[in-house]
Design an enzyme around this catalytic site. Sequence first.
Site: not given
Ligand SMILES: Cc1ncc(COP(=O)(O)O)c(C=O)c1O
Lengths: 156, 423
Positions: B217, B243
């Site tokens: 991730d 992000k």
């Molecule tokens: C480490 C991490 N993984 C996954 C996500 C999920 O991302 P999204 O909400 O854009 O799908 C986030 C977002 O907050 C994150 O910080």
Amino acid sequence: MTFDLRELYQEVILDHAKQPRNFGHPPGCNRQAKGHNPLCGDRLTVYLTIDDGVVTDAAFDGAGCAISMASASLMTEMVKNKTEAEAHSLFKGFHAMVVGDQAENAENAGDGVDLGKLAVFSGVREYPVRVKCATLPWHAFAAALKGKQEDVTTEE
Amino acid sequence: MTTAAGIRRQVQRDSDHLAFDVRRVREDFPILKQRVNGRPLVFLDSAASAQKPRAVIRAVQRCYEREYANIHRGVYFLSERATELFEGARAKVQRFLGAREAREIVFVRGATEAINLVAQTYGRKFLNRADEVVISTLEHHSNIVPWQMLRDEKGLTLRIIPIDDSGALLMEEYEKLLGTRTKLVAVTHCSNALGTITPVKEIIRLAHEKGIPVLVDGCQAVPHMPVDVRDLDCDFYVFSGHKLYGPSGIGVLYGKAALLEAMPPYQGGGDMISTVTFEKTEYNVIPHKFEAGTPNIAGAIGLGAAIDYVSGLGFDEIADHEQELLEYATEALSETNSLRLFGTVKDKACILSFIIEGVHPHDVGTILDHEGIAIRAGHHCAQPLMDRFGVTATARASFGLYNTREDVDALVAGVRKAVEFFG
Ligand SMILES: Cc1ncc(COP(=O)(O)O)c(C=O)c1O
């Protein structure tokens, strides 16, 4: 400190947040319910002693922000010695005030709900993200009144 | 120490800083000019979602004004051009991640969808009862819940890599978790709540020794450091565009071609097929097999522009700037005695998670908001991690390439106010 912050965090609120009243789990209570705010993870439990349709004792425990702790503390003071119906209309009046719902307010004004000390929470309506902090203990209280078993959340 | 090499390095650093002029960079972000509660906006919530540079905003606007049509199907000029731009964005992502081929890049809504896609396709096909999936204590809910859903469906077991008090993964424990039943490892490259950068390369090497594929991730890693999926040798890598200074609603799943080819499709619909009769459907080739329906065309093009933007600034410069901010902020916040920092490893992104004794993070957030400072207060979608530290929430200031030392100063002053107010 800026003027409007003091409107949210009134002295009474800061005082109750630092030294919550009726904090703990009284042995004689006969109704209880948990409240949970999934947005911030705050959890608290409200304990009631209901005797012949009257709230003879109210207490709570848990952890949360200044607004939710003060709200729980003042709530337990305010509902004591009220009938279940009176306590429930306090809940409705309080809810209308912090949500800032005009229609709901007008309707409650007709019922003549006297919020007393709870009026210190009127500043909360300017902070939409904090409204749930103030209402969390009341949702738990309403659930305890109804004798609900499941936990309630602010998302219901 | 004033060695010649030391001086040279210092000179090099100084000239690097000239190259990365944060004031000029801030000019690229229109939203940062705003005032909040009568104060200049201090935006310290980029880990939740980053602000967008004009280059991204313009790319999206240009797409809708001049380049927009549905893709992969038009026989006319505009559709061809939109297709070219959409596929061009895919090629940008491919180069950005160092992937071997563009067909290894699947466009999705975001990291959450990417992980669900892998769980529902790879997981459903290749994982069975009694198999194990290894994740870590640091994970965002989006890298926990999809695996729990699969666990409940399949009867799998989730194994969790523990962390120490500084927020570092316990690698010896990780090694012990890898067994004959382990069928997948899914870990974060960088913790959104603590900032910890994890040793993913080592994690992958150890898993591959046992033939176990690894999903990384990369949501919080890609905005701060260069990532090379071939060097890491990860099997899947996911991130969200928003992000990385790109639009929301667009994200990326990288998967090794052989794996993607072996996986069944995710959703059914248009674009993911090659032929359909009522009796039988032939699926399209990768990546299209996983892209059912009309995608976020402008979003992909905007993401391409975001990649161009950060690549233009350069990750050496971005990382230098952010690491300097991290050092400065860590030191400044540590001067408040009643403040406790979470996530104290050396190798971390510029994310500062903290609690102040006697002041709930929500209240800290409200006080700071009054000063025009945007931080996050809550569990950061990482409740198991909060449990690990015995708290329900923290306040989190997360920095992006546009933040400055003045932003840190404002944060520290705001924290002092909160301490005074509730003290
Ligand atoms: C480490 C991490 N993984 C996954 C996500 C999920 O991302 P999204 O909400 O854009 O799908 C986030 C977002 O907050 C994150 O910080």
